[in-house]
Design a protein around this motif. Structure first.
Motif, PDB file in Angstrom:
ATOM      1  N   GLY A  62       9.865   3.164   3.537  1.00 19.30           N
ATOM      2  CA  GLY A  62       9.243   1.874   3.818  1.00 19.30           C
ATOM      3  C   GLY A  62       7.792   1.994   4.254  1.00 19.30           C
ATOM      4  O   GLY A  62       7.329   1.202   5.067  1.00 19.30           O
ATOM      5  N   GLY A  63       7.081   3.006   3.787  1.00 22.01           N
ATOM      6  CA  GLY A  63       5.682   3.185   4.150  1.00 22.01           C
ATOM      7  C   GLY A  63       5.461   3.836   5.501  1.00 22.01           C
ATOM      8  O   GLY A  63       4.338   3.962   5.957  1.00 22.01           O
ATOM      9  N   VAL A  64       6.536   4.285   6.166  1.00 26.99           N
ATOM     10  CA  VAL A  64       6.435   4.914   7.474  1.00 26.99           C
ATOM     11  C   VAL A  64       6.887   6.369   7.361  1.00 26.99           C
ATOM     12  O   VAL A  64       7.934   6.656   6.789  1.00 26.99           O
ATOM     13  N   LYS A  65       6.092   7.291   7.916  1.00 32.15           N
ATOM     14  CA  LYS A  65       6.440   8.711   7.910  1.00 32.15           C
ATOM     15  C   LYS A  65       6.959   9.089   9.288  1.00 32.15           C
ATOM     16  O   LYS A  65       6.296   8.833  10.295  1.00 32.15           O
ATOM     17  N   LYS A  66       8.166   9.673   9.333  1.00 34.66           N
ATOM     18  CA  LYS A  66       8.781  10.066  10.601  1.00 34.66           C
ATOM     19  C   LYS A  66       9.138  11.539  10.565  1.00 34.66           C
ATOM     20  O   LYS A  66       9.585  12.050   9.546  1.00 34.66           O
ATOM     21  N   SER A  67       8.959  12.204  11.684  1.00 32.28           N
ATOM     22  CA  SER A  67       9.362  13.597  11.827  1.00 32.28           C
ATOM     23  C   SER A  67      10.846  13.621  12.175  1.00 32.28           C
ATOM     24  O   SER A  67      11.285  12.918  13.088  1.00 32.28           O
TER      25      SER A  67
END
Length: 82
Positions: A62-67
């Protein structure tokens, strides 16, 4: 059996895509996945393809980068924590 989850998991719906991408670093190949369910602190993912899943990776959804860190794995389905 009662569940003691702190956050409720939600299935992606509406305008949010259920597809995501996994990558360990900029040079590593991207691994396609499907979001089974998600919460504020993690998600359950179905992994596509036969590439090995790293223990730590970045998840783009959704356009969000998470570690992320893999908490459990059963076949090609994994549970991750953000």
């Amino acid at each position: 059996m009662t569940e003691h989850r702190v956050f409720t998991r939600l299935r992606p719906s509406g305008r949010v895509s259920d597809k995501g991408k996994i990558f360990a670093d900029v040079r590593s190949p991207t691994i396609e996945c499907t979001v089974v369910d998600q919460s504020a602190r993690g998600a359950c993912l179905d992994i596509h393809g036969s590439l090995e899943i790293p223990k730590r990776f970045f998840f783009l959804h959704g356009g969000v980068k998470k570690s992320c860190v893999v908490l459990w794995q059963k076949g090609r389905r994994v549970g991750v924590s953000y």
